[in-house]
Scaffold this active site. Structure first.
Site: not given
Ligand SMILES: *Cc1c(COP(=O)(O)O)cnc(C)c1O
Length: 405
Positions: A195, A124, A368, A220-221
């Site tokens: 992560d 990511f 997705r 938030y997911k």
């Molecule tokens: C959604 C997501 C993030 C989000 O990072 P934020 O700091 O909340 O913007 C980080 N890493 C992964 C793998 C994600 O899917």
């Protein structure tokens, strides 16, 4: 398979009653809970109460009386139960990006003789950018090594300080073998940082069982904590005394209210707090996490896998429409979303969105579709696949008409 058979699957689904606990707008097929989880109905009530009673009436007294001061540790302790950790190994704080920075910096400081952060080239973006920024800050002494998924184990060596990976890939939903990769990292003396942004609330995670050293994840997911919800951070108990946060803020001080001249890190997980948490955001996150604590995670996993299998099966019947399934077909190697490649993915997804099917687009050509076990129905999968088929047929028809005219 037909729509009625999907409706029958919904009637037999033991998790079906949970849908009622969420706001899902009428006429919308919401397949983006992997990016922003739906709003639990209880969140509105809870936030109204926190605003009125705790902030409005309690004012500053609420730091103690309403237990605001312990919220990061309390909510972290609850999240711990969803990811196979002990309550005192997790804290809810900051964003995933900031937590990544804190843990990567701490890992490099623990292993001064090892210059490398190793990660996957397709990890990511924020995971790569944060590591890049940290390496840059350190002024040329360190290196971010990006390798292909299949080359990770080979790339580990005695220069690797930390192997930093995302457990469920945000693009393809492919799941890494957490115990095996963690063990490979340990064999060459590196730490393993995971992560869990696309894992918690989607696939069962066992950090302690995998011997994972460090982890971060998103609120938030799938956890339904609300837009920009606090993230979380895990440090295995065995590392808690040795690791220090580079963001040595007062909330992580051993005695924050002593206002001492110098920083002294708090014992345990609390040292990973930097500044004052957003109590309103924390209250919303806690509602989402409390819901998850009542759900059988294996049942949720079983359902999201079945939803994904059904979606793949329906798309497989759409031959000649230029669709390519990017996600692993094998359910146990796939997280809770299915990614599909199409040459016009961006405009197809725009049309889908306009017609009430909400998934998302990831450049260059991937759509997705996320399946949140608590509120996605089997009929939603049917409706999404049918709508997608209609849109693609319309396009093929339009091209054919243009070709003959
Ligand atoms: C959604 C997501 C993030 C989000 O990072 P934020 O700091 O909340 O913007 C980080 N890493 C992964 C793998 C994600 O899917």
């Amino acid at each position: 398979m037909n729509r009625e058979a999907c409706a029958e699957l919904d009637r037999q689904d033991p998790l079906a009653p949970w849908r009622d606990r969420f706001e899902v707008p009428e006429g919308v097929v919401y397949l983006d809970g992997n990016s922003l989880g739906a709003l639990p109905k209880a969140t509105s009530t809870q936030l109204a109460r926190v605003l009125r009673d705790e902030w409005g009436t309690g004012l500053i007294r609420s730091w103690d009386a309403a237990h605001w001061i312990d919220a990061p540790q309390r909510v972290g302790g609850k999240i711990a139960r969803l990811i196979g950790a002990e309550a005192d190994e997790v804290v809810a704080a900051d964003s995933t990006s900031v937590n990544l920075f804190k843990l990567l910096a701490a890992a490099l400081r623990l292993r001064p003789e090892r210059p490398v952060i190793l990660t996957e080239a397709t990890n990511f973006p924020t995971d790569r950018y944060i590591a890049e920024g940290l390496v840059d800050l350190l002024g040329g002494t360190h290196e971010l090594r990006l390798v292909d998924r299949d080359d990770l184990t080979q790339a580990l060596d005695d220069g690797t300080a930390v192997l930093a990976l995302t457990h469920v890939d945000y693009a393809s939903a492919a799941v890494h073998d957490m115990p095996a990769l963690t063990e490979a990292a340990h064999r060459c003396g590196a730490l393993a940082l995971w992560d869990l942004s696309h894992s918690a609330g989607a696939v069962p995670v066992d950090l302690n069982g995998s011997q994972a050293d460090l982890a971060v994840g998103c609120g938030y997911k799938y956890l339904n904590g609300g837009p920009g919800a606090p993230a979380y951070l895990y440090v295995a108990r065995r590392w808690q005394d040795a690791l220090r946060s580079p963001l040595s803020g007062w909330m992580g001080h051993a005695d924050p209210f002593a206002f001492e001249a110098r920083y002294r890190p708090a014992p345990g997980i609390s040292r990973w707090l930097a500044g004052t948490p957003s109590i309103l955001a924390m209250a919303a996150l806690e509602v989402g996490v409390d819901i998850w604590l009542q759900v059988d995670q294996q049942a949720a996993r079983h359902k999201s896998q079945a939803l994904g299998d059904l979606f793949i099966q329906l798309l497989d019947s759409l031959i000649g429409l230029d669709l390519e399934i990017v996600s692993p077909r094998q359910g146990d190697r796939r997280g809770s979303h299915v990614s599909v490649r199409h040459p016009q993915a961006s405009s197809v997804m725009e049309t889908l969105n306009r017609e009430g099917v909400i998934g998302d687009f990831r450049p260059p050509d991937v759509m997705r579709f996320g399946f949140a076990a608590l509120y996605t129905r089997y009929v939603d999968i049917w409706d999404a696949a049918s709508r997608l088929a209609q849109i693609l047929h319309r396009r093929t028809e339009a091209i054919r008409t243009r070709a003959v005219s």
